[in-house]
Write a protein that holds these residues in place. Sequence first.
Motif, PDB file in Angstrom:
ATOM      1  N   MET A   6       0.832  -1.200   0.000  1.00 11.94           N
ATOM      2  CA  MET A   6       0.000   0.000   0.000  1.00 11.94           C
ATOM      3  C   MET A   6       0.864   1.247   0.000  1.00 11.94           C
ATOM      4  O   MET A   6       1.708   1.424   0.876  1.00 11.94           O
ATOM      5  N   MET A   7       0.613   2.052  -0.996  1.00 14.02           N
ATOM      6  CA  MET A   7       1.418   3.258  -1.145  1.00 14.02           C
ATOM      7  C   MET A   7       0.710   4.411  -0.440  1.00 14.02           C
ATOM      8  O   MET A   7      -0.346   4.870  -0.869  1.00 14.02           O
ATOM      9  N   HIS A   8       1.286   4.854   0.651  1.00 16.41           N
ATOM     10  CA  HIS A   8       0.682   5.944   1.412  1.00 16.41           C
ATOM     11  C   HIS A   8       1.334   7.259   1.014  1.00 16.41           C
ATOM     12  O   HIS A   8       2.549   7.419   1.135  1.00 16.41           O
ATOM     13  N   ALA A   9       0.524   8.167   0.546  1.00 13.12           N
ATOM     14  CA  ALA A   9       1.079   9.459   0.141  1.00 13.12           C
ATOM     15  C   ALA A   9       0.841  10.474   1.246  1.00 13.12           C
ATOM     16  O   ALA A   9      -0.263  10.572   1.772  1.00 13.12           O
ATOM     17  N   PRO A  10       1.886  11.197   1.614  1.00 15.84           N
ATOM     18  CA  PRO A  10       1.685  12.235   2.625  1.00 15.84           C
ATOM     19  C   PRO A  10       0.860  13.362   2.022  1.00 15.84           C
ATOM     20  O   PRO A  10       0.936  13.641   0.832  1.00 15.84           O
ATOM     21  N   MET A  33       5.474   3.872 -13.189  1.00 12.60           N
ATOM     22  CA  MET A  33       4.460   2.925 -12.723  1.00 12.60           C
ATOM     23  C   MET A  33       4.136   1.889 -13.810  1.00 12.60           C
ATOM     24  O   MET A  33       3.947   0.717 -13.520  1.00 12.60           O
ATOM     25  N   HIS A  34       4.085   2.379 -15.047  1.00 13.64           N
ATOM     26  CA  HIS A  34       3.776   1.481 -16.150  1.00 13.64           C
ATOM     27  C   HIS A  34       4.864   0.402 -16.278  1.00 13.64           C
ATOM     28  O   HIS A  34       4.572  -0.784 -16.415  1.00 13.64           O
ATOM     29  N   ARG A  35       6.123   0.858 -16.178  1.00 11.42           N
ATOM     30  CA  ARG A  35       7.246  -0.069 -16.274  1.00 11.42           C
ATOM     31  C   ARG A  35       7.218  -1.074 -15.118  1.00 11.42           C
ATOM     32  O   ARG A  35       7.420  -2.266 -15.298  1.00 11.42           O
ATOM     33  N   LEU A  36       6.948  -0.560 -13.947  1.00 13.93           N
ATOM     34  CA  LEU A  36       6.879  -1.415 -12.759  1.00 13.93           C
ATOM     35  C   LEU A  36       5.832  -2.523 -12.946  1.00 13.93           C
ATOM     36  O   LEU A  36       6.105  -3.705 -12.740  1.00 13.93           O
ATOM     37  N   ASN A  37       4.622  -2.114 -13.347  1.00 13.43           N
ATOM     38  CA  ASN A  37       3.545  -3.101 -13.510  1.00 13.43           C
ATOM     39  C   ASN A  37       3.897  -4.120 -14.571  1.00 13.43           C
ATOM     40  O   ASN A  37       3.626  -5.311 -14.424  1.00 13.43           O
ATOM     41  N   SER A  48      -2.717  -8.042  -8.869  1.00 14.03           N
ATOM     42  CA  SER A  48      -3.503  -6.893  -9.299  1.00 14.03           C
ATOM     43  C   SER A  48      -2.874  -5.626  -8.743  1.00 14.03           C
ATOM     44  O   SER A  48      -2.034  -5.671  -7.855  1.00 14.03           O
ATOM     45  N   GLY A  49      -3.274  -4.520  -9.289  1.00 15.31           N
ATOM     46  CA  GLY A  49      -2.772  -3.246  -8.803  1.00 15.31           C
ATOM     47  C   GLY A  49      -3.693  -2.143  -9.284  1.00 15.31           C
ATOM     48  O   GLY A  49      -4.208  -2.215 -10.403  1.00 15.31           O
ATOM     49  N   GLU A  50      -3.928  -1.176  -8.443  1.00 14.70           N
ATOM     50  CA  GLU A  50      -4.812  -0.076  -8.821  1.00 14.70           C
ATOM     51  C   GLU A  50      -4.281   1.227  -8.238  1.00 14.70           C
ATOM     52  O   GLU A  50      -3.761   1.266  -7.121  1.00 14.70           O
ATOM     53  N   GLY A  51      -4.449   2.283  -9.005  1.00 19.65           N
ATOM     54  CA  GLY A  51      -4.208   3.611  -8.461  1.00 19.65           C
ATOM     55  C   GLY A  51      -5.552   4.182  -8.049  1.00 19.65           C
ATOM     56  O   GLY A  51      -6.556   3.923  -8.697  1.00 19.65           O
ATOM     57  N   LEU A  52      -5.562   4.913  -6.949  1.00 22.19           N
ATOM     58  CA  LEU A  52      -6.845   5.423  -6.461  1.00 22.19           C
ATOM     59  C   LEU A  52      -6.981   6.914  -6.768  1.00 22.19           C
ATOM     60  O   LEU A  52      -5.984   7.652  -6.768  1.00 22.19           O
ATOM     61  N   ALA A  53      -8.227   7.330  -7.000  1.00 18.94           N
ATOM     62  CA  ALA A  53      -8.491   8.750  -7.228  1.00 18.94           C
ATOM     63  C   ALA A  53      -8.127   9.527  -5.970  1.00 18.94           C
ATOM     64  O   ALA A  53      -8.061   8.962  -4.868  1.00 18.94           O
ATOM     65  N   GLY A  54      -7.897  10.806  -6.134  1.00 24.37           N
ATOM     66  CA  GLY A  54      -7.462  11.649  -5.022  1.00 24.37           C
ATOM     67  C   GLY A  54      -8.419  11.599  -3.846  1.00 24.37           C
ATOM     68  O   GLY A  54      -9.581  11.221  -3.983  1.00 24.37           O
ATOM     69  N   PRO A  55      -7.929  11.940  -2.670  1.00 23.39           N
ATOM     70  CA  PRO A  55      -8.721  11.810  -1.452  1.00 23.39           C
ATOM     71  C   PRO A  55      -9.778  12.908  -1.315  1.00 23.39           C
ATOM     72  O   PRO A  55     -10.628  12.824  -0.425  1.00 23.39           O
ATOM     73  N   GLY A  56      -9.745  13.897  -2.209  1.00 23.99           N
ATOM     74  CA  GLY A  56     -10.668  15.033  -2.078  1.00 23.99           C
ATOM     75  C   GLY A  56     -12.132  14.614  -2.042  1.00 23.99           C
ATOM     76  O   GLY A  56     -12.940  15.256  -1.371  1.00 23.99           O
ATOM     77  N   GLU A  57     -12.440  13.541  -2.746  1.00 21.27           N
ATOM     78  CA  GLU A  57     -13.841  13.119  -2.797  1.00 21.27           C
ATOM     79  C   GLU A  57     -14.083  11.862  -1.967  1.00 21.27           C
ATOM     80  O   GLU A  57     -15.141  11.242  -2.080  1.00 21.27           O
ATOM     81  N   ALA A  58     -13.102  11.457  -1.159  1.00 17.79           N
ATOM     82  CA  ALA A  58     -13.254  10.220  -0.390  1.00 17.79           C
ATOM     83  C   ALA A  58     -14.330  10.384   0.665  1.00 17.79           C
ATOM     84  O   ALA A  58     -14.494  11.446   1.269  1.00 17.79           O
ATOM     85  N   ARG A  59     -15.089   9.326   0.886  1.00 21.97           N
ATOM     86  CA  ARG A  59     -16.141   9.350   1.898  1.00 21.97           C
ATOM     87  C   ARG A  59     -16.001   8.136   2.811  1.00 21.97           C
ATOM     88  O   ARG A  59     -15.604   7.061   2.347  1.00 21.97           O
ATOM     89  N   LEU A  60     -16.356   8.315   4.055  1.00 19.34           N
ATOM     90  CA  LEU A  60     -16.502   7.168   4.948  1.00 19.34           C
ATOM     91  C   LEU A  60     -17.981   6.847   4.998  1.00 19.34           C
ATOM     92  O   LEU A  60     -18.815   7.743   5.190  1.00 19.34           O
ATOM     93  N   ALA A  83      -2.778   6.038  -1.865  1.00 20.45           N
ATOM     94  CA  ALA A  83      -2.776   6.526  -3.247  1.00 20.45           C
ATOM     95  C   ALA A  83      -2.913   5.380  -4.250  1.00 20.45           C
ATOM     96  O   ALA A  83      -3.351   5.581  -5.373  1.00 20.45           O
ATOM     97  N   GLY A  84      -2.524   4.179  -3.817  1.00 21.62           N
ATOM     98  CA  GLY A  84      -2.623   3.046  -4.727  1.00 21.62           C
ATOM     99  C   GLY A  84      -2.173   1.784  -4.023  1.00 21.62           C
ATOM    100  O   GLY A  84      -1.610   1.851  -2.928  1.00 21.62           O
ATOM    101  N   PHE A  85      -2.459   0.647  -4.630  1.00 21.60           N
ATOM    102  CA  PHE A  85      -2.025  -0.613  -4.020  1.00 21.60           C
ATOM    103  C   PHE A  85      -1.714  -1.654  -5.083  1.00 21.60           C
ATOM    104  O   PHE A  85      -2.180  -1.561  -6.212  1.00 21.60           O
ATOM    105  N   TRP A  86      -0.910  -2.621  -4.685  1.00 16.71           N
ATOM    106  CA  TRP A  86      -0.582  -3.774  -5.536  1.00 16.71           C
ATOM    107  C   TRP A  86      -0.818  -5.029  -4.705  1.00 16.71           C
ATOM    108  O   TRP A  86      -0.618  -5.009  -3.492  1.00 16.71           O
ATOM    109  N   ILE A  87      -1.215  -6.106  -5.383  1.00 11.99           N
ATOM    110  CA  ILE A  87      -1.154  -7.420  -4.739  1.00 11.99           C
ATOM    111  C   ILE A  87      -0.191  -8.248  -5.574  1.00 11.99           C
ATOM    112  O   ILE A  87      -0.348  -8.344  -6.799  1.00 11.99           O
ATOM    113  N   VAL A  88       0.849  -8.769  -4.918  1.00 10.58           N
ATOM    114  CA  VAL A  88       1.840  -9.551  -5.651  1.00 10.58           C
ATOM    115  C   VAL A  88       1.923 -10.946  -5.047  1.00 10.58           C
ATOM    116  O   VAL A  88       1.611 -11.151  -3.875  1.00 10.58           O
ATOM    117  N   ASP A  89       2.308 -11.890  -5.896  1.00 12.37           N
ATOM    118  CA  ASP A  89       2.448 -13.279  -5.463  1.00 12.37           C
ATOM    119  C   ASP A  89       3.932 -13.618  -5.606  1.00 12.37           C
ATOM    120  O   ASP A  89       4.439 -13.715  -6.716  1.00 12.37           O
TER     121      ASP A  89
END
Lengths: 131, 425
Positions: A6-10, A33-37, A48-60, A83-89
């Motif tokens: 999990m990529m945590h962005a300050p 990121m493209h090269r990494l994936n 799998s791996g996904e980048g997440l939209a900015g936190p401005g619209e995040a809701r709990l 900001a994004g996550f990967w699942i790797v095996d």
Amino acid sequence: MRYMLMMHAPRGTGDYQVSEWSPADLKAHIEFMHRLNNDLTQAGEMVSGEGLAGPGEARLVRAGRNGVPITDGPFPEAKEFLAGFWIVDVERPERAYEIAARISTAPGPGGTPLNMPIEVRQVMSAPPTDG
Amino acid sequence: MAPSNVEHLLRDLAPQVLGAIARRHEDFGAAEDAVQEALIAAAEQWPEDGVPANPRGWLYHVAVRRLTDHIRSEVSRRRREDTVASEVWAEWAFVPPPEGEVDVQQDDALVLLFMCCHPALTPSSSIALTLRAVGGLTTAEIARAFLVPEATMAQRISRAKQSIRASGIPFRMPTDEERAERLSAVRHILYLIFNEGYASSGGADLVRTDLSNEAIRLTRMLHALLPDDGEVAGLLALMILTDARRAARTGPSGELIPLDEQDRSRWDQRLIREGIALISETLSKGSVGVYQLQAAIAAVHDEASRSEDTDWPQILALYDVLRGLQDNPMVSLNHAIAAAMVHGPAAGLELIEALDGDARIREHYRLDAVRAHLYEMAGDHDRALTHYRAAATRTTSIPERNYLTAKAGRLRERQRASESAESER
């Protein structure tokens, strides 16, 4: 063994406010990121791996009466956000750390590595033992 | 023919066709790709158009045609790059497929197993390549069984083949000196495939349980090729005797049911009879090995129609022998359980103490889980609770965690009940 990285962005430091980056910096970041994936897929490790939209619209969201959703947020004061996550095996935990370290070097403004903290968590996927 | 029958036929023919081609063409990776393409074409066409009169010949010809196409394009690419190399390629590129029956050799499947389970490969790539090249499964099927995207699995297989090419492993039997070690690697990979499927039994995981069936099928094949190898027979018996309990080991929501709580009427008696006959016959030949001993232990469990009828002294004796053959902390742990069942929990707890210094298992949840169980047996509920909780935190298996958490919860409830009974007095 599977790991979630999990990529945590300050927040608020401007480091990961990609909308304010120069187009060249953004392009370098996306290419990284493209090269990494691509490398993870080539290595047979990508689940799998996904980048997440900015936190401005995040809701709990919680369930209210009758399960009706009650939303809260956004929370501009939160210190960091996902900001994004990967699942790797991978074969060994060390390999997951290695990938995480590589993610952490993702370039930011001026091509300087962002050095973001990557949280590494094992996915509960081990087989139970018999007996 | 129904698609599922076609599938079975294809899986049986796959190693025969690949063997025949790999013997003629040096490039194992390309041969394997060509056979996979032929299998996919057959799986699409045969259920519609009917199975050809000579299915093996059909697969062989389609695969050789694909291989030839591949080599032609490779040659023309290389011709552009390097004229000299292309001539070498051209020389063996257009070998015409033989007329009539495909030259099937008994040992081909065995040679393929040796290649796919070569120690130069990582276990996960060996598993994937074995399932594809020997098992005749498609990349998509293997990817589904291992819950990864097809592109990831395709790369895993292609990297495995690159390793084979890089290390120059030839398509032939290992030498006599290598043979024992290489065969032990083959058995280990088949065991891993079985476990991968068996461990995930339960309604939602049908694709994965198919892996156990596939491992059993491949081990049956190996046993037919090497009927005198006691450890191959032992491995097959172990799989059969373990698989016999499959229906009883999980509840309706996938929850784990331990051996002593299983509904034994749901065990598969036909498999139990087969496994017991196989292991008895093998042991009577006087050979002994780790798979045979584990199969013998599984047989003792399977023979007891009630948990309390289990012949624990016999199991303890078998674990004693196993411990002498193998320095494995998991075996020591199971040995301690057997000792507790025979001599009481204190004996088991004492044996376990030695494992605290063993880095391979010190942090493993199983050590806590077994300790918890033995403390519970001994009536020391405080310690049992501590270790059940520690084990639940350490395991990375969800069914296991749920089971251990429930155990801890029940124990805590009992403690509360006795505390309130105490205070009322």
